[in-house]
Motif scaffolding. Structure first.
Motif, mmCIF file in Angstrom:
data_model
loop_
_atom_site.group_PDB
_atom_site.id
_atom_site.type_symbol
_atom_site.label_atom_id
_atom_site.label_comp_id
_atom_site.label_asym_id
_atom_site.label_seq_id
_atom_site.Cartn_x
_atom_site.Cartn_y
_atom_site.Cartn_z
ATOM 1 N N ALA A 1 46.624 7.488 13.181
ATOM 2 C CA ALA A 1 45.573 7.404 14.205
ATOM 3 C C ALA A 1 46.142 6.861 15.513
ATOM 4 C CB ALA A 1 44.442 6.510 13.704
ATOM 5 N N GLU A 2 46.958 5.802 15.426
ATOM 6 C CA GLU A 2 47.537 5.204 16.633
ATOM 7 C C GLU A 2 48.464 6.195 17.345
ATOM 8 O OE1 GLU A 2 49.401 1.742 15.135
ATOM 9 O OE2 GLU A 2 47.539 0.561 15.015
ATOM 10 N N MET A 3 49.274 6.891 16.550
ATOM 11 C CA MET A 3 50.243 7.840 17.130
ATOM 12 C C MET A 3 49.521 9.008 17.804
ATOM 13 S SD MET A 3 53.470 9.615 15.178
ATOM 14 C CE MET A 3 54.666 10.585 16.089
ATOM 15 N N SER A 4 48.485 9.556 17.174
ATOM 16 C CA SER A 4 47.739 10.680 17.749
ATOM 17 C C SER A 4 46.980 10.238 18.993
ATOM 18 C CB SER A 4 46.784 11.277 16.718
ATOM 19 O OG SER A 4 45.896 10.284 16.224
ATOM 20 N N GLU A 5 46.487 9.000 19.009
ATOM 21 C CA GLU A 5 45.780 8.500 20.197
ATOM 22 C C GLU A 5 46.759 8.347 21.360
ATOM 23 O OE1 GLU A 5 42.892 4.767 21.578
ATOM 24 O OE2 GLU A 5 44.004 4.685 19.670
#
Length: 547
Positions: A256-260
Motif C-alpha cells: 500500500a505504501e509503495m503504490s501510494e
C-alpha cells in the motif's frame, strides 16, 4: 494477484518496432511516432491512442496497409485496456485481415492473443481459448519460442479461470521452461506469479509462497515496481491464509505504501483491501473499517479516473471523426478545382503539342536528309582509309618478301662457300694421304694423327659456325654471355655443344653435328657440367633450356 497481467505489452512494442522499421514509403518521422506511441501506451494511453489514430489516417492516405495494420493493433490494444471491447474488436479485425493478406505471421499471432483476451472479457471463453490456440500454432510454425511461451501462459490462465487447475499448471510449467531457456527474467517472474496463484486456489500455500517469493526476487532485481507491488500483495495473502496474519499485514502495508508513493491508485486500493482483511482477521475491527473506507474512496477515484479516460478516448475518436470529415470535404472541393485546372491546362498543352509536332516534322525531315548525307560521306572516308591500309599491307608484304629473298640468297652463298672450303680441305687431305703412302710406316702413323687433328680443328673452326652463332644470338639473346659468366670461360667446342643442347637436339643429332662419337659426347657433356658447377642431381639439359 489473480488474472492475467498483459506481459505481451513489451513484446508487442519490440515486434512492432522491427516490423514498422521495414516500411519503405512511410516517413521516418511516422515510424518514430508509432514507436513512441507504443512506449507511452502504458503511462499515457490517451495520448498514445490519439497519436496512433492520426498515424492511421496518414497510412491510409499513403495506402500503406502494413503500417495501417500496425496502427490498428495499437489502437485495439489501448481500447481493450479501457474496456471499449466493441471498438477494440473492430480495430483488431482490420489488423488481422491486413496481416493475413500480407503474410505477417508474427503480428497475426499477437492479434490473436489480444482478441483472446477481448473474447474472455465478452464472456466467450471458448472463443478466447480458440484464439490463443491459433496464436500458439502460428508461433510453433515460425519457431518463435518467446511467442510460444507467452501464449502457453495465456492458455494456462484460461484453464485456471475455468477451474481446470491440472491443465493450467501443465501449460504454465511449459511456459516457464521456455522462458527460463531464453533467460527472459521478467516473463519468468510473471509465470511464477501465475503458478503461485494456481497453488493458492488449490490451497497449497507452501508452493504458492515459493513461486510468489521467486517472482518477487526477480521483479526486485529488474526494478519493476508495478510487479513488486503485486508480489507483495500475493505474499501478504498467503501469510494471512496460513494464519500468519501479522506477517501478512506487513507485506500488504508495504504494498500500500509503495503504490501510494508511486501514484498507482488501482494497486493501492487492492493493497488497502488486503490490509483491511488482515485487521479484521486480528479482531481489530476499527482499523479494519478505517482501511475499508479508504479502499472505497480509492475505488471511487479509480472509477472516476477510468471514466475520465474513457471519455477522453471517446472524445478523441469523435474529434478525429469530425476532423476527418472536414478534411474529406475540403479534399473533395480541392479535387474538383484541381480537375478543372488540369482540364484547361491539358487543352492548352494539346494545342501547343499539335503545333510543335507540325513544326518538328519538317525539321526532322531536313535533319534526316543531312544525317543521310553525312553518313554517306563517312562511308566514303572509311572506304578510302581501307584502300590506303590495303596498299600499305601490300607494300609491307613486298618488303618482307625482298628481305626473305636476301636472307635465302645470303644463306645459299654461305652454304656454297662452306662446300668449297670443305672440298678444298678434302683435296688437301687427299694429297697429304698420297704423300704419306710413300713414306715409312712409322712416319705414316704420325702424319695420319696430324691429319686427324687438322680435321678436328676444321670442325672446331667451321666457317658456318660464325653465321650459326650470329643467328642463334638473335633468337636467344645474351645466351653466350650468361653461360660464359656462369662457367668462367668455355672453349668454342663447348660453346657449340651448349648451343646445340639449348636447341633441344637429341644426343645422336648433336654427335653428328660435332663430328664426334657418343662416348666423346658423354665426356664433353661431363666436362661442361663441371665448368657450369652443376650438382649431381641437377639436369644439364634443363639448366641450358632455362637460360
Amino acid at each position: 494477484m489473480k488474472g492475467l497481467i498483459h506481459i505481451y505489452g513489451f513484446a508487442l512494442i519490440l515486434v512492432c518496432f522491427l516490423s514498422v522499421a521495414s516500411l519503405a514509403q512511410i516517413s521516418q518521422s511516422s515510424v518514430a511516432a508509432l514507436d513512441s506511441a507504443w512506449i507511452i501506451s502504458k503511462s499515457a494511453p490517451e495520448s498514445a491512442f490519439i497519436l496512433a489514430s492520426e498515424l492511421l489516417e496518414k497510412s491510409r492516405s499513403a495506402e500503406e496497409d502494413s503500417f495501417t495494420g500496425q496502427c490498428q493493433l495499437l489502437r485495439g490494444y489501448i481500447l481493450f485496456q479501457f474496456g471499449m471491447f466493441q471498438d477494440a474488436t473492430e480495430a483488431l479485425y482490420e489488423a488481422e485481415h491486413i496481416f493475413e493478406k500480407s503474410g505477417n505471421k508474427k503480428l497475426l499471432a499477437q492479434v490473436n492473443n489480444v482478441l483472446g483476451e477481448v473474447y474472455y472479457k465478452l464472456k466467450s471463453p471458448e472463443s478466447a481459448l480458440q484464439r490463443h490456440e491459433n496464436a500458439l500454432k502460428i508461433y510453433e510454425e515460425i519457431r518463435d519460442e518467446a511467442g510460444e511461451a507467452e501464449t502457453k501462459s495465456f492458455i494456462g490462465g484460461m484453464f485456471e479461470k475455468s477451474g481446470e487447475y491440472s491443465r493450467a499448471l501443465e501449460y504454465q510449467g511449459e511456459s516457464l521452461r521456455l522462458f527460463e531457456s531464453l533467460g527472459m527474467k521478467s516473463q519468468i517472474a510473471f509465470v511464477r506469479e501465475n503458478i503461485g496463484s494456481i497453488y493458492e486456489d488449490l490451497e497449497k500455500y507452501d508452493s504458492a509462497y515459493s513461486n510468489f517469493h521467486k517472482a518477487f526476487l526477480l521483479n526486485s532485481e529488474l526494478g519493476d515496481s508495478l510487479r513488486v507491488i503485486g508480489n507483495l500483495n500475493n505474499l501478504g495473502d498467503v501469510f494471512r491464509k496460513t494464519g500468519e496474519v501479522r506477517r501478512g499485514l506487513e507485506f500488504s502495508t508495504k504494498a500500500a505504501e509503495m503504490s501510494e508513493r508511486l501514484g498507482m491508485i488501482y494497486q493501492q486500493k487492492s493493497a488497502i483491501v488486503d490490509v483491511s482483511k488482515a485487521y479484521a482477521a486480528l479482531g481489530e475491527f476499527e482499523d479494519a473499517f478505517h482501511f475499508l473506507e479508504q479502499s472505497r474512496r480509492l475505488s471511487d477515484l479509480v472509477y472516476s479516473e477510468e471514466s475520465t479516460r474513457q471519455l477522453a478516448i471517446q472524445e478523441a475518436q469523435y474529434n478525429l471523426f469530425t476532423k476527418n470529415q472536414q478534411i474529406k470535404e475540403l479534399e473533395q472541393a480541392r479535387n474538383f478545382d484541381t480537375r478543372m485546372r488540369w482540364l484547361l491546362l491539358t487543352l492548352v498543352i494539346l494545342l501547343i503539342a499539335l503545333s510543335w509536332v507540325v513544326f518538328n516534322r519538317q525539321k526532322l525531315k531536313i535533319r534526316g536528309n543531312k544525317e543521310l548525307l553525312q553518313r554517306q560521306e563517312e562511308l566514303l572516308l572509311v572506304k578510302e582509309q581501307l584502300i590506303t591500309t590495303e596498299k600499305e599491307n601490300l607494300r609491307l608484304l613486298e618488303l618482307k618478301m625482298d628481305t626473305e629473298d636476301q636472307a635465302h640468297s645470303k644463306s645459299l652463298t654461305a652454304q656454297t662457300l662452306h662446300v668449297i672450303d670443305k672440298n678444298r680441305m678434302l683435296e688437301d687431305i687427299q694429297s697429304k694421304l698420297k704423300s704419306i703412302l710413300e713414306e715409312e710406316p712409322k712416319e705414316q702413323r704420325k702424319k695420319i694423327r696430324n691429319l686427324i687433328k687438322q680435321i678436328d680443328f676444321n670442325f672446331s673452326h667451321d666457317a658456318d659456325w660464325d653465321d650459326f652463332k650470329q643467328t642463334f644470338e638473335k633468337v636467344h639473346q645474351d645466351f653466350f654471355v650468361t653461360i660464359q659468366a656462369r662457367s668462367g670461360g668455355l672453349t668454342p667446342a663447348e660453346m657449340k655443344l651448349a648451343s646445340l643442347m639449348r636447341l633441344n637436339l637429341s644426343s645422336k643429332e648433336i654427335a653428328s653435328s660435332l663430328g664426334i662419337s657418343m662416348d666423346s659426347l658423354r665426356i664433353s657433356r661431363y666436362r661442361l657440367r663441371k665448368k657450369l658447377n652443376l650438382q649431381k642431381e641437377d639436369s644439364l639439359q634443363q639448366f641450358l633450356l632455362c637460360i
